[in-house]
Design an enzyme around this catalytic site. Sequence first.
Site, PDB file in Angstrom:
ATOM      1  N   GLY A 156       0.817  -1.215   0.000  1.00 12.34           N
ATOM      2  CA  GLY A 156       0.000   0.000   0.000  1.00 12.34           C
ATOM      3  C   GLY A 156       0.843   1.253   0.000  1.00 12.34           C
ATOM      4  O   GLY A 156       0.549   2.220  -0.691  1.00 12.34           O
ATOM      5  N   GLU A 179       1.439   5.984   7.488  1.00 12.74           N
ATOM      6  CA  GLU A 179       2.818   6.259   7.049  1.00 12.74           C
ATOM      7  C   GLU A 179       3.429   7.451   7.774  1.00 12.74           C
ATOM      8  O   GLU A 179       4.624   7.459   8.075  1.00 12.74           O
ATOM      9  CB  GLU A 179       2.855   6.480   5.533  1.00 12.74           C
ATOM     10  CG  GLU A 179       2.310   5.320   4.702  1.00 12.74           C
ATOM     11  CD  GLU A 179       2.917   3.969   5.068  1.00 12.74           C
ATOM     12  OE1 GLU A 179       4.123   3.924   5.400  1.00 12.74           O
ATOM     13  OE2 GLU A 179       2.188   2.967   5.039  1.00 12.74           O
TER      14      GLU A 179
END
Length: 915
Positions: free
Chosen positions: A289, A326
């Site tokens: 991802g 992230e």
Amino acid sequence: MFHSSAMVNSHRKPMFNIHTGFYCLAAILLQIRVCSQFSVPSSHHFTEDPGAFPVASNGEPFPWQELRLPNVVIPLHYDLFVHPNLTSLDFVASEKIEVLVSNATQFIILHSKDLEITNATLQSEEDSRYMKSGKELKVLSYPAHQQIALLVPEKLTPHLKYYVAIDFQAKLADGFEGFYKSTYRTLGGETRILAVTHFEPTQARMAFPCFDEPLFKANFSIKIRRESGHTALSNMPKVSIYASPDKRNQTHYALQVSLKLLDFYEKYFDINYPLPKLDLIAIPDFASGAMENWGLITYRETSLLFDPKTSSASDKLWVTKVIAHELAHQWFGNLVTMEWWNDIWLNEGFANYMELIAVNATYPELQFDDHFLNVCFEVITKDSLNSSHPISKPAETPTQIQEMFDEVSYNKGACILNMLKDFLGEEKFQKGIIQYLKKFSYRNAKNDDLWSSLSNSCLESDFTSGGVCHSDPKMTSNMLTFLGENAEVKEMMTTWTLQKGIPLLVVKQDGHSLQLQQERFLQGVFQEDPEWRALQERYLWHIPLTYSTSSSNVIHRHILKSKTDTLDLPEKTSWVKFNVDSNGYYIVHYEGHGWDQLITQLNQNHTLLRPKDRIGLIHDVFQLVGAGRLTLDKALDMTHYLQHETSSPALLKGLSYLELFYHMMDRRNISDISENLKRYLLQYFKPVIDRQSWSDEGSVWDRMLRSALLKLACDLNHAPCIQKAAELFSQWMESSGKLNIPTDVLKIVYSVGAQTTTGWNYLLELYELSMSSAEKNKILYALSTSKHQEKLQKLIELGMEGKVIKTQDLAALLHAIARRPKGQQLAWDFVRENWTHLLKKFDLGSFAIRIIISGTTSHFSSKDKLQEVKLFFESLEAQGSHLDIFQIVLETITKNIKWLEKNLPTLRMWLLVNT
């Protein structure tokens, strides 16, 4: 040229711009990785007994036999120069590594994979100071461990610095690891090439020789030679969001989210973002991802780009949570790195947990709190199998390390952290995190370091001159109880990280007394099975229990540290509900009349139970059926109340189980039950289906309920649904794709349209031309729903070819095809017949291979299919390929078989009575 340094202390606020263009390289900062304390063989021992060591590729003895690197040579700084050629698709490079020697040695061991070393020299610090040329080093290669040995002419002296210079070259990789090539098409039809890096967990060694272990964190200077028309990106010091030129308008949401989340994290962690800039970049070919490279985060396009015309509510939720994940890694993982891959959950579990905290705080309208429950429910499915593994477990080989990146590390890690936060209280938990990050900044940490910080979460600033923590009086009452019971965080949490599985809490109410018992919860293994007792032995958790009752809204707390315990209720109550708001990572079974009392309450007035408690009850009741602790009719009786359910997440949870049973029957062609289930679903949920508009109105959960209900209705061939979708698809085709269909029903409209040859062909043409990755995903799903095997076969061929359908989407495509009755055998046969070709595209332990294996097999529910799968796995193991997913799949199929054997007659009878 770009200079980058891992250990900067600048707290300058980043400014953000959007850049588009033809980018050629993302040369990403590597946090280089770990080593344990090894005794290093002396050069004398190496000379005397070369047979004790492996044989290098040239036939000579290789001086190191461990998978992990020795810790006698430590990298301090890499000076890296790279020149990629996007015409010949290769690169030449050189590096100069500053190292510190801790013990005398006559060799330096580094990682290197598929790189051709053309020259290697060594300079002492003194040689470098006086500009003396380096001494030539002999290079030995041991590909089995992906290592090279640099043999030095004279022993290196302890406590001195040296400079290792290496020239090397390689082809840009074809897959998704190391330094690899990627492509995208412009609106004009031109194919352009990028060179991209992806290093986690063990692929930096494919881009340059390095100490590729977490403990060997180092500084980097990176120089990139490029053509004047190309753009080079590294992790320092530019400040942007990047995408291919035709997708500029899809970057605005990510920019807004990133700024908001970055600001939140700086305040929450009480640590400014450590680097002078942050770039986010959408990569056209990307296996996972996203990847949290410090200062230059890479994303699959679907995880970063948001197109208002084609991205649905669930797409928006996905993009937001991936960016939150992230950005959390910039602190958890980059600022503080785990010592070794056995504790990867410290990175991934924390990042998943921080999604919950950050998105709730910054985008409350997305109601991420309710979505988080599914994070825990998903991993429980795996963790309740005997083939599961502890959150923290040994991992040595690159394949074993890759396999650690799974639901247990990510989801279970997040769920036990959420449970601990709920128990300690939000303030104390946050203080513990801040202490952990500040103490281990720019360093490495392990499990115990986190528990120590959370046990003693007074920061230095909290202490008065007398040495007393002034935050003590603010402790919550549950924390005082916690301390009073002398239960330490470490003692409790090691029961969750060092043993696999999930506990089952068995509750029996007897007047004012509650009898409690804990067991290991197992799916597919019943109490009457001979192996059940052995699988229970030595399992004990310290469970932070919460419960409420019918007579009070008060949340009661208790730590269950033994197999059995007794609690006294202060007053008479008609029902007790454990695991308030589903914050705990455990299943609850109410023996005696417990379930009947809760079902009665749901039917009388479901709102007396919290919405998340209702979701938890639905989840637990069906899980208990799978474990043989409850009969299916009891669980199905609970779904009766759903016609009055006011919570969209709770309604969706109940529907998901009924839909699961329908697809199981449909795949097995048990037509009498599948038809009756279809009838029941369409009759029973007709009012709520009919209320759905074909629009994008309402809250995020209203919108996700609409998507799910209309998809189900059309899947069940509900005439009004099919008619409306076909009408919208026809209008859309007539407009040459210019008509804007509401994004929440786009996938449904495409799926219905794909059932005709004309519609299917048109969608495939549009798929190739579309500039929206969100739309491409919806089209690909729709194409996979075709009932014509030759069309499904064509999709698979296009996925293998990798031009029209990118190879990165092949795993998801095979999974989607295998879920359909017409595609399950096709997808399974393809995997068996093309296994060697698949391994050329994906690493053995990669997420894609695991999805391909589980996606094409784990829905099987017959003994002949179990045998087929077992024989295939045995043939792979005979060839040296072993993966944990093999055992997980075999257990899952066995569980499916046992579920059918035990519950099919009950399901058949219940449907006859209720339809």
